[in-house]
Write a protein that holds these residues in place. Sequence first.
Motif, short mmCIF file in Angstrom:
data_model
loop_
_atom_site.label_atom_id
_atom_site.label_comp_id
_atom_site.label_asym_id
_atom_site.label_seq_id
_atom_site.Cartn_x
_atom_site.Cartn_y
_atom_site.Cartn_z
N GLU B 54 18.41 29.88 -2.20
CA GLU B 54 19.40 30.52 -1.33
C GLU B 54 20.62 29.64 -1.21
O GLU B 54 20.52 28.46 -0.85
CB GLU B 54 18.81 30.75 0.08
CG GLU B 54 17.78 31.86 0.13
CD GLU B 54 18.41 33.24 0.26
OE1 GLU B 54 19.52 33.35 0.82
OE2 GLU B 54 17.78 34.22 -0.20
N TRP B 55 21.78 30.20 -1.50
CA TRP B 55 23.04 29.47 -1.29
C TRP B 55 23.82 30.24 -0.25
O TRP B 55 24.43 31.27 -0.54
CB TRP B 55 23.80 29.38 -2.62
CG TRP B 55 25.14 28.73 -2.47
CD1 TRP B 55 26.32 29.36 -2.21
CD2 TRP B 55 25.45 27.34 -2.58
NE1 TRP B 55 27.34 28.43 -2.14
CE2 TRP B 55 26.84 27.19 -2.36
CE3 TRP B 55 24.70 26.18 -2.81
CZ2 TRP B 55 27.49 25.96 -2.39
CZ3 TRP B 55 25.34 24.96 -2.84
CH2 TRP B 55 26.72 24.85 -2.64
N ARG B 56 23.73 29.80 1.01
CA ARG B 56 24.50 30.41 2.10
C ARG B 56 25.08 29.30 2.95
O ARG B 56 24.50 28.92 3.97
CB ARG B 56 23.60 31.32 2.95
CG ARG B 56 23.29 32.66 2.29
CD ARG B 56 22.67 33.61 3.30
NE ARG B 56 22.38 34.90 2.73
CZ ARG B 56 23.26 35.90 2.67
NH1 ARG B 56 24.49 35.73 3.14
NH2 ARG B 56 22.92 37.05 2.14
N PRO B 57 26.22 28.77 2.55
CA PRO B 57 26.80 27.61 3.26
C PRO B 57 26.95 27.87 4.76
O PRO B 57 26.74 26.96 5.56
CB PRO B 57 28.16 27.44 2.60
CG PRO B 57 28.00 28.03 1.25
CD PRO B 57 27.03 29.16 1.41
N GLY B 58 27.25 29.13 5.16
CA GLY B 58 27.40 29.43 6.58
C GLY B 58 26.11 29.23 7.34
O GLY B 58 26.09 28.96 8.53
N GLN B 59 24.97 29.40 6.63
CA GLN B 59 23.64 29.24 7.25
C GLN B 59 23.05 27.88 6.93
O GLN B 59 21.86 27.65 7.11
CB GLN B 59 22.70 30.33 6.69
CG GLN B 59 22.48 31.52 7.57
CD GLN B 59 23.77 32.21 7.93
OE1 GLN B 59 24.61 32.48 7.07
NE2 GLN B 59 23.96 32.50 9.20
N SER B 224 28.02 36.25 -7.60
CA SER B 224 27.01 36.37 -6.55
C SER B 224 25.97 35.27 -6.74
O SER B 224 25.44 35.12 -7.84
CB SER B 224 26.30 37.73 -6.64
OG SER B 224 27.24 38.74 -6.91
N PRO B 225 25.66 34.51 -5.67
CA PRO B 225 24.71 33.41 -5.83
C PRO B 225 23.27 33.90 -5.84
O PRO B 225 22.49 33.61 -4.95
CB PRO B 225 25.00 32.53 -4.61
CG PRO B 225 25.56 33.46 -3.60
CD PRO B 225 26.22 34.58 -4.32
N ILE B 226 22.89 34.67 -6.84
CA ILE B 226 21.52 35.18 -6.93
C ILE B 226 20.95 34.83 -8.30
O ILE B 226 21.71 34.64 -9.25
CB ILE B 226 21.48 36.73 -6.76
CG1 ILE B 226 22.54 37.38 -7.67
CG2 ILE B 226 21.69 37.12 -5.33
CD1 ILE B 226 22.43 38.89 -7.75
N GLU B 245 34.54 28.05 -4.27
CA GLU B 245 34.39 27.72 -2.86
C GLU B 245 35.13 26.49 -2.37
O GLU B 245 35.25 26.26 -1.17
CB GLU B 245 32.90 27.59 -2.52
CG GLU B 245 32.21 28.93 -2.59
CD GLU B 245 30.77 28.89 -2.10
OE1 GLU B 245 30.29 27.82 -1.70
OE2 GLU B 245 30.13 29.95 -2.15
N TYR B 248 38.12 26.28 0.76
CA TYR B 248 37.94 26.29 2.21
C TYR B 248 36.78 25.44 2.67
O TYR B 248 36.45 25.42 3.84
CB TYR B 248 37.71 27.73 2.71
CG TYR B 248 38.86 28.64 2.48
CD1 TYR B 248 40.03 28.49 3.22
CD2 TYR B 248 38.80 29.64 1.54
CE1 TYR B 248 41.10 29.33 3.00
CE2 TYR B 248 39.87 30.49 1.32
CZ TYR B 248 41.02 30.34 2.06
OH TYR B 248 42.07 31.17 1.85
N SER B 250 34.44 22.44 3.85
CA SER B 250 34.62 21.17 4.54
C SER B 250 33.24 20.63 4.89
O SER B 250 32.24 21.34 4.80
CB SER B 250 35.45 21.36 5.80
OG SER B 250 34.82 22.27 6.66
#
Lengths: 274, 289
Positions: B54-59, B224-226, B245, B248, B250
């Motif tokens: 899973e690649w979900r930087p927000g999570q 898509s990171p799948i 990516e 933005y 940080s």
Amino acid sequence: MKKLLTLLITAGLIGATVLTGCAGTPATHDTAGPTGSITEAGSTTVQPIAERFADVFTQMYPKVTVTIQGGGSSVGVKSASDGTVDIGAASRELKADEPALVKHLLCRDGIALATHPSNTVTGLTKDEVRRIFAGEITNWSQVGGPNENIIVVAREEGSGTRTAFEELVMDETLITNTAILQPSNGAVRTTVSITPTAIGFLSFGYLDGSVSSLAVDGVLGTIENAKNGSYPIVRPLYFLTKEAPSGLVKEFIDFCLSAEGQSIVEDEGYISVD
Amino acid sequence: MPSHVVVDRTAKHVVLICASASFVILGAIFIFTMREGAPALQEIGLYNFLLGTEWRPGQEMFGILPMTVGSILVTLGSMVLAIPIGLACAILLAEVASFRVRRLLRPAVELLVGIPSVVYGLVGMLLIVPAVREIGGSGFSILAASLVLTAMVLPTIISISEDSLRAVPKGYKEAALAMGATQWQMIWHVQVPAARSGIMAGIVLGMGRAIGETMAMIMVIGNSPIIPTSPLSQGRTLTGNIAVEIMYASGIHRSALFSTGVILFLIILVLNTVATFALRRGLKAHHVA
């Protein structure tokens, strides 16, 4: 061929925005003007407008320097509250757990839902939009369109437009990870314009004839509807200060909110505040 | 000291400095990417980073397995197409084609190298993506990316393979023909095996180019990171992960992108080492002959 051109023009525009910073020469208030420096940091959505403000402002007052930095809305909130910068910038509302700051509403930005011009669906409810981007609705026939799979196009993680879309529409649900991700508003537009069954979101400033903009909850996504508050996906862009601004900072913020400042806002494709 | 001696010594040092510059740059890049990437690796852990799906930087989820798989799949996909086409083209240029055909084809192949990758991406986006969509899916896919990459790596494979076919000593060919081999038997059983290492080197260098390609991939693969489940499914490459990516990113997210760069660096290092060995073995073989 036309799409190829659009793509090239998008690339050109990015270059042009960098260059136009130097163009335009408003009246210079000579010798008597104020001196000093102002620092700003935060939202990358606000950044291009802030840079234009800074250019025009420093041409009016040549002895003033204005430093504009990015970093994202959270950085804007944090650095304004701990005093690292004079002005923070945010392209969203302040969260409950964030320090209270003085907000100066600069302008608004609408986020449009773009589809291919050949798509027969002309409007969706906000909840349908959420379920499409969450991957729960996967076929256009589920929302009154033809029996075609929906191809979801979104921005990459970290993008301000994506963050605002998540806050305004997604309501804690995650955007499906099978969405096609494109790294800019322009690339989202191009992708939607060449993919008949696609849907994507982009900043109002990027709408053109190559994609159609959907009505959300029955309201068409136009600058007017965003201005009168009926279009539901509109985000505020703020300047934030720790206390009520004074001196040079007040002068700068007043300039941004003046008629001249607001005409810059409209130039950049955002919605001015009256 | 006579002036020619001074010139001689100065030249030696200038050349030495220039030569070591490339080594210094390489080292600097590696150390810098390592330093920037280290915090992410420490926090995420090498295992979760390399094998996380899973690649979900927000999570705060940073698994690059989907991107590694994506990079490997598009590279393999392009090789499956580019190796036979490239080899056939090299054989034609080195052994079969008349001087006039060769004079036309060779510059065309060389011109392919000079086309900027964003142009390959544009053509891919407007031509190949819609064509793949006719088969199924969104069109932005591993298959579209492989097809674009094929065109991009062909020139590398063709020119190196052709050169190594030409480098095979004339005696091999003459001996084979003198013993009654047909032209095709001579090419397939004598020339190609003798040039094998050079051809291998061309293929490995082509793979290096494929795995490093960024812009054209971003434009046609969907990002898509799948983990792709079919050739028609979207995906993302390691290079695309960084390029899409970094704008933005940080904090730990940014650091994780640098770590992606380190992994990419290591993959290309291995590929280049293999290519160097293959080439060296090829050269030795000819000297013995």
